[in-house]
Design a protein around this motif. Structure first.
Motif, PDB file in Angstrom:
ATOM      1  N   PRO A 119       0.988  -1.053   0.080  1.00  0.00           N
ATOM      2  CA  PRO A 119       0.045   0.069   0.059  1.00  0.00           C
ATOM      3  C   PRO A 119       0.991   1.234   0.098  1.00  0.00           C
ATOM      4  O   PRO A 119       1.860   1.259   0.624  1.00  0.00           O
ATOM      5  N   PHE A 143      -7.322   3.451   3.412  1.00  0.00           N
ATOM      6  CA  PHE A 143      -8.270   2.137   3.191  1.00  0.00           C
ATOM      7  C   PHE A 143      -8.751   2.132   1.771  1.00  0.00           C
ATOM      8  O   PHE A 143      -9.398   1.019   1.430  1.00  0.00           O
ATOM      9  N   ASN A 144      -8.220   3.116   0.942  1.00  0.00           N
ATOM     10  CA  ASN A 144      -8.511   2.901  -0.425  1.00  0.00           C
ATOM     11  C   ASN A 144      -7.259   2.723  -1.273  1.00  0.00           C
ATOM     12  O   ASN A 144      -7.399   2.545  -2.436  1.00  0.00           O
ATOM     13  N   SER A 182      -4.719   0.408  -1.100  1.00  0.00           N
ATOM     14  CA  SER A 182      -4.369  -0.833  -1.242  1.00  0.00           C
ATOM     15  C   SER A 182      -5.209  -1.616  -2.345  1.00  0.00           C
ATOM     16  O   SER A 182      -6.466  -1.395  -2.298  1.00  0.00           O
ATOM     17  N   SER A 206      -4.741  -4.911  -2.635  1.00  0.00           N
ATOM     18  CA  SER A 206      -4.827  -6.451  -1.974  1.00  0.00           C
ATOM     19  C   SER A 206      -6.351  -6.740  -1.607  1.00  0.00           C
ATOM     20  O   SER A 206      -6.964  -5.629  -1.236  1.00  0.00           O
ATOM     21  N   ASP A 207      -6.806  -8.039  -1.895  1.00  0.00           N
ATOM     22  CA  ASP A 207      -8.074  -8.229  -1.531  1.00  0.00           C
ATOM     23  C   ASP A 207      -7.873  -9.454  -0.527  1.00  0.00           C
ATOM     24  O   ASP A 207      -7.836 -10.632  -0.874  1.00  0.00           O
ATOM     25  N   ASN A 208      -8.395  -8.946   0.617  1.00  0.00           N
ATOM     26  CA  ASN A 208      -8.215 -10.286   1.704  1.00  0.00           C
ATOM     27  C   ASN A 208      -9.658 -10.580   2.155  1.00  0.00           C
ATOM     28  O   ASN A 208      -9.931 -11.072   3.233  1.00  0.00           O
ATOM     29  N   ARG A 233     -13.880  -3.147   3.309  1.00  0.00           N
ATOM     30  CA  ARG A 233     -13.265  -1.830   3.783  1.00  0.00           C
ATOM     31  C   ARG A 233     -14.014  -0.854   4.053  1.00  0.00           C
ATOM     32  O   ARG A 233     -13.595  -0.092   4.960  1.00  0.00           O
ATOM     33  N   GLN A 253     -13.199   0.904   7.663  1.00  0.00           N
ATOM     34  CA  GLN A 253     -13.122   2.421   7.763  1.00  0.00           C
ATOM     35  C   GLN A 253     -13.746   2.965   8.528  1.00  0.00           C
ATOM     36  O   GLN A 253     -13.317   3.906   9.358  1.00  0.00           O
ATOM     37  N   VAL A 298      -4.422  -1.443  10.017  1.00  0.00           N
ATOM     38  CA  VAL A 298      -4.053  -1.400   8.661  1.00  0.00           C
ATOM     39  C   VAL A 298      -3.200  -2.792   8.356  1.00  0.00           C
ATOM     40  O   VAL A 298      -3.060  -2.983   6.957  1.00  0.00           O
ATOM     41  N   LEU A 305      -4.720  -5.366   5.785  1.00  0.00           N
ATOM     42  CA  LEU A 305      -4.959  -5.079   4.337  1.00  0.00           C
ATOM     43  C   LEU A 305      -3.607  -5.834   3.409  1.00  0.00           C
ATOM     44  O   LEU A 305      -3.316  -5.890   2.458  1.00  0.00           O
ATOM     45  N   TYR A 309      -1.184  -9.578  12.474  1.00  0.00           N
ATOM     46  CA  TYR A 309      -1.464  -8.453  11.528  1.00  0.00           C
ATOM     47  C   TYR A 309      -1.171  -7.239  12.098  1.00  0.00           C
ATOM     48  O   TYR A 309      -0.605  -5.831  11.527  1.00  0.00           O
TER      49      TYR A 309
END
Length: 367
Positions: free
Chosen positions: A139, A216-217, A219, A221-223, A227, A231, A262, A265, A285
């Motif tokens: 990110p 929060f917008n 990155s 990546s999709d975990n 989001r 947020q 964070v 993400l 994390y």
């Protein structure tokens, strides 16, 4: 360890040396009365820790710590403030790892040095470095937030500078306005432009909205994370952490709470459920998030709070500061268990009911 103390602390020297001896620490303490004397000592000695007065005759604490950071980046940098200087706390954190109260107390100095050392060990973990190094696209750092912070901390900047900076980025401006018009901030009143947002929200809230929008917008990546929900939870925790801690460090707590999750993400991290331990050898994390914030260059108290918010009792830092406020705020907002043993150990457990009520009132006001 060589400890350099810069300021009018001659009266405290005997107490400091006695406390260091009681703790069994092999410290050598040197005192300097002004910037020039401090830099002369730093040029002749390998300084491990520098504790510097914010401002007094012959001393510009932030400038001195910035010079020490440039020439000796390995030095632990501590800034001392008295009650009349607390409003300057957030503005000077770029140059310091931690803040200390004046007059200087030996136990606070020792705790600060040990906690910064502990965090450095964490951030130097080969396991974390390997994880972050294997991520193809990290990110991005919140560049607009960092620029906005500089503008807001510049006393010479015009009142319109912050709004003009955000308005230069139409995408960011639209995101900030969207958040500003959400139930969380608007109170039912529509905000149509960034300048109005600055007036209505205030500078600190604007800074948080920009940071939330970027982090929060930003990155890709999709975990499997919602989001938008993350947020909103972060913004609520941010507001609550500032209220829980209060005082000069409230904004530090607000920013740390905003960034507490964070690390979720990032791919390849462990996100255990509340009360669970990390089930495998993947990094937690929170620790991964702290490492990322360190790469971004955010102030050390924020990085430290993010790293330890899930287990506040494990930190070497004594007392209830940024990390403790983030733990309480995030747990209450997320519906997770607060570490009551930790609060008992600090004599703060009796405040928990009031904090729970504050969290409930804030949630009711934003739904």
């Amino acid at each position: 360890m060589f400890v350099l103390i810069v300021g009018n602390t001659q009266d405290a020297r005997a107490d400091l040396e006695a406390a260091v001896a009681d703790f069994g620490l092999d410290w050598q303490i040197a005192l300097a009365s002004d910037d020039a004397a401090a830099m002369a000592i730093a040029a002749q000695q390998h300084v491990d820790v520098a504790a510097v007065d914010l401002r007094s005759p012959g001393i510009d604490g932030p400038a001195l710590l910035a010079a020490i950071r440039t020439r000796h980046p390995e030095v632990v940098r501590l800034l001392m403030l008295d009650d009349s200087q607390q409003d300057a706390a957030m503005a000077v954190m770029e140059s310091a790892h931690r803040l200390l109260n004046k007059p200087l107390r030996a136990d606070e100095l020792i705790d600060a040095v040990e906690s910064v050392g502990e965090l450095r060990e964490l951030l130097d973990s080969p396991h974390l470095k390997a994880l972050i190094g294997n991520i193809v696209e990290l990110p991005p750092a919140p560049s607009l937030y960092l620029k906005l912070t500089q503008v807001l901390n510049d006393a010479r900047a015009p009142a319109s500078a912050a709004a003009n900076l955000v308005a230069q980025d139409p995408v960011m401006a639209s995101k900030v306005l969207r958040l500003c018009n959400s139930a969380f901030f608007s109170g039912g009143r529509t905000v149509a432009d960034i300048r109005t947002a600055v007036v209505r929200l205030g500078q600190d809230n604007l800074r948080r909205l920009v940071l939330a929008s970027e982090v929060f917008n930003g990155s890709t990546s999709d975990n499997g994370i919602d989001r938008e929900a993350m947020q909103l939870r972060a913004l609520r925790a941010s507001q609550l952490a500032a209220r829980v801690l209060g005082g000069s460090s409230a904004e530090l707590a607000a920013t740390a709470a905003l960034l507490a999750d964070v690390g979720m993400l990032l791919p390849g991290v462990s996100v255990p459920k509340a009360g669970e331990t990390t089930p495998d050898d993947r990094p937690h994390y929170a620790e991964a998030g702290a490492y990322l914030l360190g790469l971004w260059g955010l102030p050390m108290p924020i990085v430290e709070a993010v790293a330890s918010h899930h287990q506040p009792g494990r930190s070497r830092s004594r007392g209830f500061w940024v990390g403790g406020a983030v733990h309480v705020a995030r747990a209450l907002v997320s519906g997770e268990a607060v570490d009551e043993d930790y609060l008992h150990s600090l004599g703060l457990h009796d405040r928990l009911p009031a904090w729970r009520q504050l969290a409930a009132d804030m949630a009711a006001a934003t739904t």
